[in-house]
Design a protein around this motif. Structure first.
Motif, PDB file in Angstrom:
ATOM      1  N   VAL A  20      12.936  21.489  11.224  1.00 56.27           N
ATOM      2  CA  VAL A  20      12.453  20.154  10.873  1.00 56.27           C
ATOM      3  C   VAL A  20      12.211  20.123   9.373  1.00 56.27           C
ATOM      4  CG1 VAL A  20      10.566  18.502  11.117  1.00 56.27           C
ATOM      5  CG2 VAL A  20      11.408  19.716  13.123  1.00 56.27           C
ATOM      6  N   LEU A  21      12.691  19.083   8.718  1.00 52.34           N
ATOM      7  CA  LEU A  21      12.514  18.955   7.279  1.00 52.34           C
ATOM      8  C   LEU A  21      11.060  18.654   6.927  1.00 52.34           C
ATOM      9  CD1 LEU A  21      15.659  16.811   6.482  1.00 52.34           C
ATOM     10  CD2 LEU A  21      15.266  19.145   5.696  1.00 52.34           C
ATOM     11  N   VAL A  22      10.570  19.341   5.895  1.00 48.86           N
ATOM     12  CA  VAL A  22       9.210  19.065   5.417  1.00 48.86           C
ATOM     13  C   VAL A  22       9.119  17.627   4.925  1.00 48.86           C
ATOM     14  CG1 VAL A  22       7.537  19.621   3.605  1.00 48.86           C
ATOM     15  CG2 VAL A  22       8.663  21.458   4.872  1.00 48.86           C
ATOM     16  N   ARG A  23      10.195  17.135   4.290  1.00 51.59           N
ATOM     17  CA  ARG A  23      10.125  15.769   3.762  1.00 51.59           C
ATOM     18  C   ARG A  23      10.060  14.728   4.872  1.00 51.59           C
ATOM     19  NH1 ARG A  23      15.649  17.099   2.413  1.00 51.59           N
ATOM     20  NH2 ARG A  23      17.160  15.648   3.304  1.00 51.59           N
ATOM     21  N   GLU A  24      10.537  15.049   6.080  1.00 46.10           N
ATOM     22  CA  GLU A  24      10.367  14.118   7.193  1.00 46.10           C
ATOM     23  C   GLU A  24       8.900  14.043   7.590  1.00 46.10           C
ATOM     24  OE1 GLU A  24      11.892  13.259  11.783  1.00 46.10           O
ATOM     25  OE2 GLU A  24      12.682  14.997  10.693  1.00 46.10           O
ATOM     26  N   VAL A  25       8.241  15.206   7.594  1.00 40.95           N
ATOM     27  CA  VAL A  25       6.812  15.242   7.923  1.00 40.95           C
ATOM     28  C   VAL A  25       6.010  14.505   6.854  1.00 40.95           C
ATOM     29  CG1 VAL A  25       4.817  16.734   8.308  1.00 40.95           C
ATOM     30  CG2 VAL A  25       7.079  17.426   9.149  1.00 40.95           C
ATOM     31  N   VAL A  26       6.296  14.805   5.580  1.00 44.50           N
ATOM     32  CA  VAL A  26       5.555  14.190   4.480  1.00 44.50           C
ATOM     33  C   VAL A  26       5.776  12.681   4.449  1.00 44.50           C
ATOM     34  CG1 VAL A  26       5.282  14.089   1.969  1.00 44.50           C
ATOM     35  CG2 VAL A  26       5.589  16.295   3.101  1.00 44.50           C
ATOM     36  N   GLY A  27       7.028  12.255   4.662  1.00 41.08           N
ATOM     37  CA  GLY A  27       7.326  10.822   4.671  1.00 41.08           C
ATOM     38  C   GLY A  27       6.551  10.091   5.743  1.00 41.08           C
ATOM     39  N   ASN A  28       6.435  10.707   6.917  1.00 41.38           N
ATOM     40  CA  ASN A  28       5.697  10.075   8.002  1.00 41.38           C
ATOM     41  C   ASN A  28       4.195  10.087   7.756  1.00 41.38           C
ATOM     42  OD1 ASN A  28       7.432   9.116  10.341  1.00 41.38           O
ATOM     43  ND2 ASN A  28       8.331  11.127   9.968  1.00 41.38           N
ATOM     44  N   VAL A  29       3.709  11.099   7.041  1.00 40.02           N
ATOM     45  CA  VAL A  29       2.289  11.116   6.679  1.00 40.02           C
ATOM     46  C   VAL A  29       1.977   9.952   5.739  1.00 40.02           C
ATOM     47  CG1 VAL A  29       0.515  12.389   5.408  1.00 40.02           C
ATOM     48  CG2 VAL A  29       1.946  13.578   7.076  1.00 40.02           C
ATOM     49  N   PHE A  30       2.864   9.704   4.777  1.00 42.71           N
ATOM     50  CA  PHE A  30       2.687   8.550   3.898  1.00 42.71           C
ATOM     51  C   PHE A  30       2.736   7.254   4.711  1.00 42.71           C
ATOM     52  CE2 PHE A  30       3.322  11.342   0.296  1.00 42.71           C
ATOM     53  CZ  PHE A  30       2.633  10.711  -0.725  1.00 42.71           C
ATOM     54  N   GLY A  31       3.639   7.205   5.712  1.00 44.76           N
ATOM     55  CA  GLY A  31       3.706   6.021   6.562  1.00 44.76           C
ATOM     56  C   GLY A  31       2.418   5.787   7.319  1.00 44.76           C
ATOM     57  N   LEU A  32       1.834   6.871   7.826  1.00 44.35           N
ATOM     58  CA  LEU A  32       0.560   6.744   8.535  1.00 44.35           C
ATOM     59  C   LEU A  32      -0.539   6.307   7.582  1.00 44.35           C
ATOM     60  CD1 LEU A  32      -1.131   7.076  11.090  1.00 44.35           C
ATOM     61  CD2 LEU A  32      -1.408   9.499  10.510  1.00 44.35           C
ATOM     62  N   GLY A  33      -0.525   6.867   6.371  1.00 50.22           N
ATOM     63  CA  GLY A  33      -1.518   6.445   5.380  1.00 50.22           C
ATOM     64  C   GLY A  33      -1.402   4.966   5.063  1.00 50.22           C
ATOM     65  N   SER A  34      -0.160   4.479   4.972  1.00 53.12           N
ATOM     66  CA  SER A  34       0.057   3.052   4.723  1.00 53.12           C
ATOM     67  C   SER A  34      -0.490   2.212   5.871  1.00 53.12           C
ATOM     68  CB  SER A  34       1.549   2.789   4.540  1.00 53.12           C
ATOM     69  OG  SER A  34       1.816   1.407   4.425  1.00 53.12           O
ATOM     70  N   ALA A  35      -0.270   2.682   7.105  1.00 52.68           N
ATOM     71  CA  ALA A  35      -0.778   1.940   8.266  1.00 52.68           C
ATOM     72  C   ALA A  35      -2.300   1.889   8.278  1.00 52.68           C
ATOM     73  CB  ALA A  35      -0.252   2.582   9.555  1.00 52.68           C
ATOM     74  N   LEU A  36      -2.939   3.000   7.925  1.00 52.12           N
ATOM     75  CA  LEU A  36      -4.407   3.029   7.882  1.00 52.12           C
ATOM     76  C   LEU A  36      -4.950   2.080   6.820  1.00 52.12           C
ATOM     77  CD1 LEU A  36      -4.961   6.874   8.283  1.00 52.12           C
ATOM     78  CD2 LEU A  36      -5.658   5.104   9.919  1.00 52.12           C
ATOM     79  N   LEU A  37      -4.302   2.076   5.667  1.00 52.20           N
ATOM     80  CA  LEU A  37      -4.719   1.156   4.603  1.00 52.20           C
ATOM     81  C   LEU A  37      -4.451  -0.294   4.987  1.00 52.20           C
ATOM     82  CD1 LEU A  37      -3.370   3.224   1.573  1.00 52.20           C
ATOM     83  CD2 LEU A  37      -5.778   2.786   2.096  1.00 52.20           C
ATOM     84  N   GLY A  38      -3.331  -0.524   5.709  1.00 53.91           N
ATOM     85  CA  GLY A  38      -3.038  -1.868   6.180  1.00 53.91           C
ATOM     86  C   GLY A  38      -4.052  -2.348   7.195  1.00 53.91           C
ATOM     87  N   LEU A  39      -4.516  -1.434   8.056  1.00 52.93           N
ATOM     88  CA  LEU A  39      -5.554  -1.780   9.022  1.00 52.93           C
ATOM     89  C   LEU A  39      -6.797  -2.293   8.309  1.00 52.93           C
ATOM     90  CD1 LEU A  39      -6.732  -1.670  11.959  1.00 52.93           C
ATOM     91  CD2 LEU A  39      -7.443   0.668  11.427  1.00 52.93           C
ATOM     92  N   ARG A  40      -7.109  -1.689   7.170  1.00 56.69           N
ATOM     93  CA  ARG A  40      -8.286  -2.090   6.397  1.00 56.69           C
ATOM     94  C   ARG A  40      -7.977  -3.234   5.439  1.00 56.69           C
ATOM     95  NH1 ARG A  40     -11.134   2.820   3.647  1.00 56.69           N
ATOM     96  NH2 ARG A  40     -12.674   1.172   3.346  1.00 56.69           N
ATOM     97  N   ARG A  41      -6.714  -3.692   5.433  1.00 63.11           N
ATOM     98  CA  ARG A  41      -6.252  -4.813   4.610  1.00 63.11           C
ATOM     99  C   ARG A  41      -6.457  -4.538   3.115  1.00 63.11           C
ATOM    100  NH1 ARG A  41      -9.656  -9.274   6.386  1.00 63.11           N
ATOM    101  NH2 ARG A  41     -10.920  -7.757   7.488  1.00 63.11           N
ATOM    102  N   LEU A  42      -6.013  -3.324   2.704  1.00 62.94           N
ATOM    103  CA  LEU A  42      -6.109  -2.913   1.311  1.00 62.94           C
ATOM    104  C   LEU A  42      -4.722  -2.933   0.673  1.00 62.94           C
ATOM    105  CD1 LEU A  42      -8.572   0.113   1.705  1.00 62.94           C
ATOM    106  CD2 LEU A  42      -9.117  -2.235   1.006  1.00 62.94           C
ATOM    107  N   VAL A  43      -4.653  -3.368  -0.574  1.00 62.26           N
ATOM    108  CA  VAL A  43      -3.381  -3.511  -1.276  1.00 62.26           C
ATOM    109  C   VAL A  43      -2.623  -2.190  -1.366  1.00 62.26           C
ATOM    110  CG1 VAL A  43      -2.340  -4.070  -3.507  1.00 62.26           C
ATOM    111  CG2 VAL A  43      -4.165  -5.516  -2.604  1.00 62.26           C
ATOM    112  N   TRP A  44      -3.337  -1.072  -1.441  1.00 60.87           N
ATOM    113  CA  TRP A  44      -2.689   0.224  -1.584  1.00 60.87           C
ATOM    114  C   TRP A  44      -1.777   0.552  -0.403  1.00 60.87           C
ATOM    115  CZ3 TRP A  44      -1.742   3.320  -5.481  1.00 60.87           C
ATOM    116  CH2 TRP A  44      -2.508   3.203  -6.638  1.00 60.87           C
TER     117      TRP A  44
END
Length: 233
Positions: A20-44
């Motif tokens: 499994v590519l590390v960049r696939e894991v890292v990319g999905n971690v960023f995606g999860l971070g984006s979802a968490l920030l979106g849940l809180r309705r933050l621009v980041w």
């Protein structure tokens, strides 16, 4: 290529005996971070998600980048490009909302349910978009072109709905995840499949959170002006 970037592009880990590519894991971690920030309705939420999009683009284009999977998912790759463009719109819209102060509590968007006309527009876009994307992906040789077409179109509609502040976008994401998990498992993209499964549960939480927020918003809340000049007129 050497250094940290070279390592990121080539590094692999073993999951259940499969590379499994590390960049696939890292990319999905960023995606999860984006979802968490979106849940809180933050621009980041938007720039963080864009980093994940760039990484995952390299994962799903196995013909151009070295990947251990035997399948190219052009719909998955294409949606990363479209995500980037839609995210620019969302980033601009949420930044403007926060600047104009039209959302309560310092949030970057005021959640609401889409109107009947807006929902019809989403439904029409889903049907037409999937019908158009399917033959294109099939011609390109994308693996699983029909579900890949829906994942592409549904993801774009969900991202657009998030940018508009529609609570309904969580429901679209759930429908995307329901198709994406089995497709990615069959293709061997295990970190992405696991992330889709996690997203599915997360979307239920997000739906409840945005629903509560939409009910708490004042009924006389002024809509976002269509242009900045209207806000200052």
């Amino acid at each position: 290529m050497t250094g940290a970037l070279g390592w990121l592009l080539t590094a692999e880990i073993q999951v259940a005996g499969s590379p499994v590519l590390v960049r696939e894991v890292v990319g999905n971690v960023f995606g999860l971070g984006s979802a968490l920030l979106g849940l809180r309705r933050l621009v980041w939420a938007w720039p963080v998600g864009m980093v994940g999009n760039a990484l995952l683009l390299t994962v799903f284009l196995g013909g151009a980048f070295a990947t251990p999977q035997a399948h190219d998912l052009y719909g998955q790759a294409g949606r990363q490009v479209f995500f980037f463009g839609v995210s620019l719109y969302g980033w601009w819209r949420w930044t403007r909302t926060r600047r104009l102060g039209t959302a309560a509590g310092g949030a970057a968007v005021a959640p609401r349910w889409a109107t009947g006309a807006e929902r019809l527009g989403l439904l029409a876009a889903a049907v037409v978009g999937t019908a158009l994307a399917y033959p294109v992906l099939a011609a390109l040789g994308s693996w699983g072109p029909l579900p890949d077409a829906w994942i592409l179109v549904g993801s774009l509609l969900a991202t657009y709905g998030m940018a508009r502040g529609w609570v309904d976008f969580w429901l679209i994401w759930i429908a995307v995840d329901a198709v994406g998990v089995p497709l990615l498992l069959r293709g061997g993209f295990y970190p992405s499949a696991a992330m889709y499964l996690l997203y599915g549960a997360f979307c239920v939480w997000g739906l409840a959170s945005w629903w509560r927020a939409s009910r708490a918003i004042r009924p006389d809340l002024t809509p976002i002006p269509s242009t900045y000049s209207e806000a200052t007129a």
